[in-house]
Scaffold this active site. Sequence first.
Site, PDB file in Angstrom:
ATOM      1  CG  ASP A  10      -1.763   1.381   1.362  1.00 15.99           C
ATOM      2  OD1 ASP A  10      -2.422   1.244   0.212  1.00 15.99           O
ATOM      3  OD2 ASP A  10      -1.860   1.878   2.280  1.00 15.99           O
ATOM      4  CB  SER A  11       0.092   4.537  -0.812  1.00 13.70           C
ATOM      5  OG  SER A  11      -1.176   5.079   0.114  1.00 13.70           O
ATOM      6  CB  CYS A  73      -2.694   1.298  -2.607  1.00 12.12           C
ATOM      7  SG  CYS A  73      -2.794   3.003  -3.121  1.00 12.12           S
ATOM      8  CD  GLU A 152      -2.819   8.463   7.024  1.00 11.91           C
ATOM      9  OE1 GLU A 152      -1.841   9.187   7.434  1.00 11.91           O
ATOM     10  OE2 GLU A 152      -2.855   7.596   6.281  1.00 11.91           O
ATOM     11  CB  CYS A 184     -10.076   5.078  -0.409  1.00 15.96           C
ATOM     12  SG  CYS A 184      -8.622   5.899   0.309  1.00 15.96           S
ATOM     13  CG  HIS A 186      -7.206   5.863   4.920  1.00 15.91           C
ATOM     14  ND1 HIS A 186      -6.213   5.337   3.854  1.00 15.91           N
ATOM     15  CD2 HIS A 186      -6.244   6.559   5.556  1.00 15.91           C
ATOM     16  CE1 HIS A 186      -5.210   5.664   4.071  1.00 15.91           C
ATOM     17  NE2 HIS A 186      -4.988   6.414   5.122  1.00 15.91           N
TER      18      HIS A 186
HETATM   19  N1  DGL Z   1      -4.215   3.624  -0.128  1.00 15.47           N
HETATM   20  C1  DGL Z   1      -4.787   4.836  -0.740  1.00 15.47           C
HETATM   21  C2  DGL Z   1      -5.960   4.436  -1.602  1.00 15.47           C
HETATM   22  O1  DGL Z   1      -6.375   3.266  -1.212  1.00 15.47           O
HETATM   23  C3  DGL Z   1      -5.107   6.088  -0.042  1.00 15.47           C
HETATM   24  C4  DGL Z   1      -4.025   6.827   0.445  1.00 15.47           C
HETATM   25  C5  DGL Z   1      -3.172   7.634  -0.420  1.00 15.47           C
HETATM   26  O2  DGL Z   1      -3.669   8.508  -1.230  1.00 15.47           O
HETATM   27  O3  DGL Z   1      -2.204   7.045  -0.572  1.00 15.47           O
HETATM   28  O4  DGL Z   1      -6.154   4.731  -2.889  1.00 15.47           O
END
Ligand code: DGL
Length: 266
Positions: A10-11, A73, A152, A184, A186
């Site tokens: 993931d990012s 991600c 977050e 997403c 989150h």
């Molecule tokens: N993990 C990213 C997503 O699911 C969200 C956070 C980011 O913008 O890196 O798109």
Amino acid sequence: MNRSPIGIFDSGIGGLTVARAIYDRLPHESTVYFGDTARVPYGPKSPETVRRYSREILDWLLAERVKAVVIACNTSTAHALEALREVSPVPVIGVIEPGARAAVAAAAGGTIGVIGTAGTIASNAYARAIRNRAPDARVEQQACPLFVPLVEEGWFEHPAARLIAAEYMAPLRDAGISALVLGCTHYPLLRPLLQEELGPGVMLIDSGAETAHVVEEVLRREGLAAEADATPEHRFVVSDDAARFRAVGSRFIGERLTEAEIVPLG
Ligand code: DGL
């Protein structure tokens, strides 16, 4: 049977919601999680940059001898899934197709809402995946870039989160959606708030949880599943700031995260 770990990336922190779903669904599988905390967020970055970062992470995971790779991600799935599949010797699974599949089933012909980062929504990847399955589907998309920092910060029920959610959900409510894809990593943490905003008639789809089903299917199909008595090991690796990853990540994964290694990429 194969005891090698599954690579999940993931990012940053958010992909832990997908990791959690994989642990729950596949309790005997070991995993290596890579969070690119040095370069997060991916949401506002260009497709080329997200593809380059994702390729670097794929190469690192392959060097760790993973048997499959899960792109947790959504933004990275939207921009890099095809490119990674072209070069990877192991199966690569993204979160968009599983979310789209579940949404088509849940909406039963009604309008499907999709929320995600600016990058995911601009890519149109969810709308394409939905229309591949249901060519006449009505899809209403909404980028929600302020949700990632709110989550977050742990502001799941905060008045500021309510205000922002009401603003983002208004066009989806007006469109009369029957299902909403949480596109997403989150957003599952905002589920109660979003359900309140949209009302009980709208089905919320967690792409990460749907992805865990697909990981199970792929491992079984490819003969890659671990033995039913295997004891799993879970490793966490980030590109920066392991302390914040442990502190904030514990909220995402629902248990204390005690160890995270640092491997800077790029
Ligand atoms: N993990 C990213 C997503 O699911 C969200 C956070 C980011 O913008 O890196 O798109």
